[in-house]
Scaffold this motif. Sequence first.
Motif, PDB file in Angstrom:
ATOM      1  N   VAL A 129       0.966  -1.249  -0.102  1.00  0.00           N
ATOM      2  CA  VAL A 129      -0.140  -0.152  -0.060  1.00  0.00           C
ATOM      3  C   VAL A 129       1.081   1.320  -0.041  1.00  0.00           C
ATOM      4  CG1 VAL A 129      -1.542   1.340   1.418  1.00  0.00           C
ATOM      5  CG2 VAL A 129      -1.985  -1.233   1.047  1.00  0.00           C
ATOM      6  N   CYS A 130       1.900   1.397   0.859  1.00  0.00           N
ATOM      7  CA  CYS A 130       2.718   2.534   0.957  1.00  0.00           C
ATOM      8  C   CYS A 130       3.506   2.750  -0.428  1.00  0.00           C
ATOM      9  CB  CYS A 130       3.725   2.270   1.985  1.00  0.00           C
ATOM     10  SG  CYS A 130       3.254   2.495   3.736  1.00  0.00           S
ATOM     11  N   LEU A 131       4.073   1.702  -0.962  1.00  0.00           N
ATOM     12  CA  LEU A 131       4.589   1.553  -2.388  1.00  0.00           C
ATOM     13  C   LEU A 131       3.608   2.074  -3.391  1.00  0.00           C
ATOM     14  CD1 LEU A 131       7.113  -1.454  -2.177  1.00  0.00           C
ATOM     15  CD2 LEU A 131       7.621   1.110  -2.065  1.00  0.00           C
ATOM     16  N   SER A 132       2.478   1.811  -3.310  1.00  0.00           N
ATOM     17  CA  SER A 132       1.464   2.053  -4.477  1.00  0.00           C
ATOM     18  C   SER A 132       1.272   3.365  -4.262  1.00  0.00           C
ATOM     19  CB  SER A 132       0.256   1.357  -4.397  1.00  0.00           C
ATOM     20  OG  SER A 132       0.641  -0.195  -4.584  1.00  0.00           O
ATOM     21  N   THR A 133       1.045   4.061  -3.065  1.00  0.00           N
ATOM     22  CA  THR A 133       0.860   5.424  -2.695  1.00  0.00           C
ATOM     23  C   THR A 133       1.811   6.324  -3.434  1.00  0.00           C
ATOM     24  OG1 THR A 133      -0.527   4.735  -0.782  1.00  0.00           O
ATOM     25  CG2 THR A 133      -0.044   7.039  -0.867  1.00  0.00           C
ATOM     26  N   VAL A 134       3.101   5.998  -3.086  1.00  0.00           N
ATOM     27  CA  VAL A 134       4.100   6.821  -3.603  1.00  0.00           C
ATOM     28  C   VAL A 134       4.170   6.707  -5.216  1.00  0.00           C
ATOM     29  CG1 VAL A 134       6.998   6.681  -3.451  1.00  0.00           C
ATOM     30  CG2 VAL A 134       5.654   6.202  -1.356  1.00  0.00           C
ATOM     31  N   SER A 135       4.041   5.542  -5.785  1.00  0.00           N
ATOM     32  CA  SER A 135       4.137   5.637  -7.004  1.00  0.00           C
ATOM     33  C   SER A 135       2.942   6.309  -7.684  1.00  0.00           C
ATOM     34  CB  SER A 135       3.846   4.020  -7.428  1.00  0.00           C
ATOM     35  OG  SER A 135       4.754   3.284  -6.964  1.00  0.00           O
ATOM     36  N   ILE A 136       1.692   6.320  -6.986  1.00  0.00           N
ATOM     37  CA  ILE A 136       0.617   7.166  -7.692  1.00  0.00           C
ATOM     38  C   ILE A 136       0.983   8.514  -7.469  1.00  0.00           C
ATOM     39  CG2 ILE A 136      -1.775   7.664  -7.058  1.00  0.00           C
ATOM     40  CD1 ILE A 136      -2.308   4.717  -6.514  1.00  0.00           C
ATOM     41  N   TRP A 160       3.794   9.883  -7.368  1.00  0.00           N
ATOM     42  CA  TRP A 160       5.047  10.417  -8.271  1.00  0.00           C
ATOM     43  C   TRP A 160       4.480  10.492  -9.711  1.00  0.00           C
ATOM     44  CZ3 TRP A 160       7.124   7.455 -12.385  1.00  0.00           C
ATOM     45  CH2 TRP A 160       8.304   7.945 -12.704  1.00  0.00           C
ATOM     46  N   TYR A 161       3.453   9.633 -10.049  1.00  0.00           N
ATOM     47  CA  TYR A 161       2.875   9.690 -11.264  1.00  0.00           C
ATOM     48  C   TYR A 161       2.200  10.767 -11.683  1.00  0.00           C
ATOM     49  CZ  TYR A 161       0.134   8.293 -15.424  1.00  0.00           C
ATOM     50  OH  TYR A 161      -0.448   8.043 -16.717  1.00  0.00           O
ATOM     51  N   CYS A 162       1.367  11.415 -10.608  1.00  0.00           N
ATOM     52  CA  CYS A 162       0.564  12.252 -10.673  1.00  0.00           C
ATOM     53  C   CYS A 162       1.201  13.602 -10.603  1.00  0.00           C
ATOM     54  CB  CYS A 162      -0.388  12.440  -9.332  1.00  0.00           C
ATOM     55  SG  CYS A 162      -1.601  11.153  -9.330  1.00  0.00           S
ATOM     56  N   GLN A 163       2.593  13.680 -10.185  1.00  0.00           N
ATOM     57  CA  GLN A 163       3.345  14.803 -10.681  1.00  0.00           C
ATOM     58  C   GLN A 163       4.102  15.022 -11.898  1.00  0.00           C
ATOM     59  OE1 GLN A 163       6.336  14.367  -7.393  1.00  0.00           O
ATOM     60  NE2 GLN A 163       4.985  15.107  -5.731  1.00  0.00           N
ATOM     61  N   LEU A 164       3.924  13.883 -12.805  1.00  0.00           N
ATOM     62  CA  LEU A 164       4.600  14.014 -14.294  1.00  0.00           C
ATOM     63  C   LEU A 164       3.683  14.849 -14.936  1.00  0.00           C
ATOM     64  CD1 LEU A 164       5.754  10.294 -14.410  1.00  0.00           C
ATOM     65  CD2 LEU A 164       7.008  12.273 -13.999  1.00  0.00           C
TER      66      LEU A 164
END
Length: 168
Positions: free
Chosen positions: A155-162, A164-168
């Motif tokens: 869950v933590c890694l997914s949250t960080v990935s999302i 990060w992706y939203c900042q692109l």
Amino acid sequence: MEGTDHFAKGTWKLIRSENFGQYCKYMGVSWVKRLLSSLICPCQKIRVASGHWSILTSSLLRETDVQFTEGKECTWLTYDGRNIRTSVVMENGKLVLHQLDPPFAKITREFDDQTMIMTLEVDGVKARRIYQKRDTAITDNKTINWSGILLFMFVCLSTVSIAWYCQL
């Protein structure tokens, strides 16, 4: 502080929890702490002598030792780090903690030879934590739910990935 033959004395290991996450949410405990509390199985080592109590709650993540005298007001450091004013009394053979500051929670511990049932109540939200008596020392009972830890990491890694992706 050890008493002799007191019904509550001993080491108690959490074996089941019901609605504890909802109780913690109502009490204002953060999402991360609620998630972590669902992954650990703490022990409570209870010592009693002449109305003086010590409840040592221990897990892999944290340890708290609360000491109090029946019928007297005290300050209690909760497992999630909050300081609360409480009064603790015996009612019908049950240890009852009344929180004296908002939200006004009530925590009741009922004992038999091998089981302690801790009921937590606040404004209609009710949770139960069931503990089993252990014969071993509290340090031998630090248990982790590894599948829960892996889920938490996912869950933590997914949250960080999302994020990060939203900042692109």
